[in-house]
Design an enzyme around this catalytic site. Structure first.
Site, PDB file in Angstrom:
ATOM      1  N   GLN A  51      73.864   7.722  54.095  1.00 25.38           N
ATOM      2  CA  GLN A  51      72.889   8.735  53.676  1.00 25.38           C
ATOM      3  C   GLN A  51      71.526   8.558  54.334  1.00 25.38           C
ATOM      4  O   GLN A  51      70.724   9.482  54.347  1.00 25.38           O
ATOM      5  CB  GLN A  51      72.745   8.711  52.147  1.00 25.38           C
ATOM      6  CG  GLN A  51      74.028   9.140  51.458  1.00 25.38           C
ATOM      7  CD  GLN A  51      73.896   9.168  49.949  1.00 25.38           C
ATOM      8  OE1 GLN A  51      74.143   8.164  49.290  1.00 25.38           O
ATOM      9  NE2 GLN A  51      73.504  10.289  49.386  1.00 25.38           N
ATOM     10  N   HIS A  70      80.078   2.186  50.055  1.00 24.30           N
ATOM     11  CA  HIS A  70      79.492   3.416  49.503  1.00 24.30           C
ATOM     12  C   HIS A  70      80.042   4.596  50.312  1.00 24.30           C
ATOM     13  O   HIS A  70      79.304   5.302  50.989  1.00 24.30           O
ATOM     14  CB  HIS A  70      77.964   3.346  49.538  1.00 24.30           C
ATOM     15  CG  HIS A  70      77.282   4.292  48.585  1.00 24.30           C
ATOM     16  ND1 HIS A  70      76.388   3.883  47.623  1.00 24.30           N
ATOM     17  CD2 HIS A  70      77.367   5.641  48.450  1.00 24.30           C
ATOM     18  CE1 HIS A  70      75.943   4.930  46.942  1.00 24.30           C
ATOM     19  NE2 HIS A  70      76.525   6.019  47.424  1.00 24.30           N
ATOM     20  N   GLU A 127      71.941   3.284  39.625  1.00 25.56           N
ATOM     21  CA  GLU A 127      71.400   4.567  40.102  1.00 25.56           C
ATOM     22  C   GLU A 127      70.989   5.380  38.902  1.00 25.56           C
ATOM     23  O   GLU A 127      71.679   5.399  37.890  1.00 25.56           O
ATOM     24  CB  GLU A 127      72.460   5.395  40.828  1.00 25.56           C
ATOM     25  CG  GLU A 127      72.609   5.112  42.279  1.00 25.56           C
ATOM     26  CD  GLU A 127      73.644   6.025  42.916  1.00 25.56           C
ATOM     27  OE1 GLU A 127      73.643   7.230  42.607  1.00 25.56           O
ATOM     28  OE2 GLU A 127      74.434   5.511  43.712  1.00 25.56           O
ATOM     29  N   TRP A 172      67.532   6.515  41.870  1.00 22.78           N
ATOM     30  CA  TRP A 172      68.152   7.146  43.029  1.00 22.78           C
ATOM     31  C   TRP A 172      67.329   8.354  43.398  1.00 22.78           C
ATOM     32  O   TRP A 172      67.271   9.286  42.622  1.00 22.78           O
ATOM     33  CB  TRP A 172      69.607   7.559  42.739  1.00 22.78           C
ATOM     34  CG  TRP A 172      70.221   8.163  43.970  1.00 22.78           C
ATOM     35  CD1 TRP A 172      70.205   9.480  44.354  1.00 22.78           C
ATOM     36  CD2 TRP A 172      70.884   7.445  45.021  1.00 22.78           C
ATOM     37  NE1 TRP A 172      70.799   9.630  45.570  1.00 22.78           N
ATOM     38  CE2 TRP A 172      71.224   8.400  46.004  1.00 22.78           C
ATOM     39  CE3 TRP A 172      71.195   6.097  45.234  1.00 22.78           C
ATOM     40  CZ2 TRP A 172      71.878   8.037  47.191  1.00 22.78           C
ATOM     41  CZ3 TRP A 172      71.851   5.755  46.405  1.00 22.78           C
ATOM     42  CH2 TRP A 172      72.186   6.723  47.360  1.00 22.78           C
ATOM     43  N   GLU A 190      81.102   3.927  42.727  1.00 19.65           N
ATOM     44  CA  GLU A 190      81.627   5.099  42.040  1.00 19.65           C
ATOM     45  C   GLU A 190      83.028   5.522  42.459  1.00 19.65           C
ATOM     46  O   GLU A 190      83.238   6.540  43.120  1.00 19.65           O
ATOM     47  CB  GLU A 190      80.647   6.266  42.225  1.00 19.65           C
ATOM     48  CG  GLU A 190      79.273   5.918  41.689  1.00 19.65           C
ATOM     49  CD  GLU A 190      78.249   7.024  41.838  1.00 19.65           C
ATOM     50  OE1 GLU A 190      78.527   8.001  42.534  1.00 19.65           O
ATOM     51  OE2 GLU A 190      77.175   6.905  41.256  1.00 19.65           O
ATOM     52  N   GLU A 229      72.576  14.280  51.339  1.00 25.62           N
ATOM     53  CA  GLU A 229      73.212  14.347  50.021  1.00 25.62           C
ATOM     54  C   GLU A 229      74.658  14.854  50.160  1.00 25.62           C
ATOM     55  O   GLU A 229      75.046  15.862  49.591  1.00 25.62           O
ATOM     56  CB  GLU A 229      72.349  15.198  49.077  1.00 25.62           C
ATOM     57  CG  GLU A 229      72.876  15.392  47.662  1.00 25.62           C
ATOM     58  CD  GLU A 229      73.299  14.129  46.914  1.00 25.62           C
ATOM     59  OE1 GLU A 229      72.713  13.057  47.141  1.00 25.62           O
ATOM     60  OE2 GLU A 229      74.243  14.229  46.121  1.00 25.62           O
ATOM     61  N   TRP A 230      75.440  14.166  50.969  1.00 30.96           N
ATOM     62  CA  TRP A 230      76.873  14.419  51.116  1.00 30.96           C
ATOM     63  C   TRP A 230      77.157  15.904  51.358  1.00 30.96           C
ATOM     64  O   TRP A 230      76.552  16.496  52.247  1.00 30.96           O
ATOM     65  CB  TRP A 230      77.618  13.854  49.891  1.00 30.96           C
ATOM     66  CG  TRP A 230      77.273  12.404  49.649  1.00 30.96           C
ATOM     67  CD1 TRP A 230      76.562  11.898  48.597  1.00 30.96           C
ATOM     68  CD2 TRP A 230      77.580  11.271  50.484  1.00 30.96           C
ATOM     69  NE1 TRP A 230      76.418  10.546  48.719  1.00 30.96           N
ATOM     70  CE2 TRP A 230      77.030  10.122  49.854  1.00 30.96           C
ATOM     71  CE3 TRP A 230      78.264  11.086  51.698  1.00 30.96           C
ATOM     72  CZ2 TRP A 230      77.147   8.839  50.397  1.00 30.96           C
ATOM     73  CZ3 TRP A 230      78.381   9.802  52.223  1.00 30.96           C
ATOM     74  CH2 TRP A 230      77.838   8.721  51.569  1.00 30.96           C
TER      75      TRP A 230
END
Ligand code: PNW
Length: 525
Positions: free
Chosen positions: A25, A128, A364, A414, A175, A421-422
């Site tokens: 990111q 991640h 986060e 976060w 996650e 942001e993906w």
């Protein structure tokens, strides 16, 4: 605003606070110094995969600007920084027989030294979401348990060997719910697999997410076993996992909706935390998935448990932020899945601590202000909704620790920076620091200043622990000595049962509150 009177209670001196980021990111420099591709490199370039059509090739250019990022951390006065290591910078082709890239090692080694020189504690995530593309091409990555567990453990071993003399806080996975559901169920994150042939050329949403999740649990478990057996004694660190989860409240007091709220928690958090800390998948997941939920062998289960002590992906529970009277639970973020609801954060911390009895690090916690990308820099810096979010969660955090006796040991906002942001590209901004993507200049937002000030006022400078003795006693009487950590934000949701509504009838509504304290629980050791 910020309290001026001395607060009645402070977090202990060794409480770690700071900000979090992730390699793909922020780093950019996807070609630099022998890095291999990750699954996000090409995926983010496919038309339609990111909202603004942009990719991660530059991001916030932190691979080149890392010293500037360190200066920013110093400016905020953080105690710790959570970042992730890019697997394909360390081992470009990813596998256990593939060569290690010394230039990649050097980058992170210098970065870690830079943190330590400034008195900032590194908090490091190994995975991640940026799986080496070569492993996906070779054997479908997380879908191949027999290969990926061994490859991940070797990657972890290299990191422990080369950085473990200086890194004392490790997270294996970020996650797993997102890895499995968004990558292999909904197909919106790399590698973009799903049953929806309009979206994904390949994949099976009914089986693959559960297989991928199973591999992630085992990879975590075997990496933890390795750390404990070969590194912990001499390096003296700790290791855990980051789980995301929304707090779920029943929509009303009907039995179905009370159960629905628990089912939502079972599928979001229990899927991973129950095997790791309680030794089995939640009963509800077995009931929902039957044979599609993989089994652990007895040997695997021993390692896993040891390691830590109308939408199936939401547990057949419908989520809503709207209460039965039509009011909203909180303030809507830019992304649909997030609303600000601070009481949910406190409840989630309590739930996790009571159920798993582990120390918690909030790895986060953050908020994306609606339409921030449309604002001028000056406007964006006055991020009132984000300040409001952080004001609420910090007060919930303090209450959870002080009044409820929850063992929370750290907190990371976060994110340090607006960043990639993906699937949202650069449209959604989560940073406490504004990034002008034209110039790469960084500007602290009000929220960054708020957190900096809040922790300055609420972390004790002198005494190592200010938790009242009575509370400590309560904790140890009820719990065990294994550590847990929570990370991330708590999204509070009002889950609704997903069963289809009967025409004209009342329908089975199981809304709970979907919180948005999205909590990544670092359920550690
Ligand atoms: C986390 N959800 O992702 C990730 O760890 C970060 O990389 C990301 O930038 C941040 O939160 C903000 O999105 C999540 O749908 C993505 O519940 C989606 C969800 C939760 C967390």
């Amino acid at each position: 605003m910020i309290a001026t009177n001395a607060p009645p209670y402070k977090l202990p001196t060794d409480f770690l606070w700071g900000f979090a980021t992730a390699s793909f990111q922020i780093e950019g420099a996807t070609d630099a110094d022998g890095r291999g591709k990750s699954i996000w490199d090409d995926f983010s370039k496919i038309t339609g995969k990111t909202l603004d059509g942009r990719d991660g090739d530059v991001a916030t250019d932190s691979y080149h600007r890392w010293q500037e990022d360190l200066d920013l951390l110093v400016q905020y006065g953080v105690k710790s920084y959570r970042f992730s290591i890019s697997w394909s910078r360390i081992i470009p082709s990813g596998g256990r027989e593939d060569p290690v890239n010394e230039a990649g090692i050097e980058f992170y080694s210098d970065f870690i030294d830079g943190l330590l020189a400034r008195g900032i504690t590194p908090f490091v995530t190994l995975y991640h979401w940026d799986l080496p593309q070569a492993l996906h091409d070779r054997y479908l990555g997380w879908l191949n348990k027999g290969e990926i567990v061994l490859d991940f453990v070797r990657y972890a071993k290299v990191c422990f060997e080369r950085f473990g003399d200086r890194v004392k806080h490790w997270l294996t996975m970020n996650e797993p719910w997102c890895i499995s559901i968004l990558g292999y169920g909904r197909g919106v994150f790399a590698p973009g697999r799903s049953s929806d042939r309009l979206r994904s050329p390949e994949g099976n949403s009914s089986t693959e997410p559960w297989i991928a999740g199973h591999s992630v649990i085992l990879s975590h478990a075997y990496a933890v076993k390795l750390y404990r057996e070969e590194f912990k004694a001499k390096q003296g660190g700790e290791i855990g996992i980051t789980l995301n989860g929304d707090w779920a409240m029943p929509y009303d007091d009907s039995i179905q909706n009370i159960e629905a709220a628990q089912h939502a928690l079972d599928v979001a958090i229990g899927w991973f935390a129950d095997p790791i800390y309680l030794g089995q998948y939640p009963a509800y997941m077995k009931q929902m998935l039957g044979d599609r939920l993989p089994d652990f062998t007895p040997e695997e289960l021993a390692v896993v448990k040891e390691a830590g002590g109308e939408d199936e992906f939401q547990g057949h529970v419908e989520y809503t932020f709207t209460r039965p009277d039509g009011t909203q639970l909180g303030t809507q973020a830019h992304c649909a899945w997030l609303q600000d609801y601070a009481p949910g954060f406190r409840d989630l911390l309590n739930y996790l601590y009571k159920r798993y009895r582990k120390p918690i690090y909030v790895t986060e916690n953050g908020f994306a202000v609606k339409d921030e990308d449309k604002k001028t820099v000056e406007e964006a810096l006055q991020d009132d909704d984000r300040v409001q979010y952080y004001r609420g969660v910090t007060s919930s955090l303090l209450a959870a620790v002080k009044e409820d006796g929850v063992d929370v040991r750290g907190y990371f906002g976060w994110s340090l920076l607006d960043n990639f942001e993906w699937a949202d590209g650069y449209v959604t901004r989560f940073g406490v620091t504004y990034v002008d993507y034209e110039t790469q200049k960084r500007y602290p937002k009000d929220s960054g200043k708020f957190l900096s000030q809040w922790f300055k006022e609420h972390v004790d400078n002198d005494k190592p622990s200010s938790i009242p003795a009575t509370i400590v006693k309560v904790i140890s009487a009820a719990g065990n000595s294994v550590e847990t950590k929570v990370v991330h934000s708590a999204n509070v949701n009002v889950p609704k049962d997903a069963a289809p509504k009967k025409k004209g009838g009342k329908g089975k509504k199981a809304p709970f509150a979907r919180f948005t304290a999205y909590i990544s629980a670092f359920l550690g050791l």
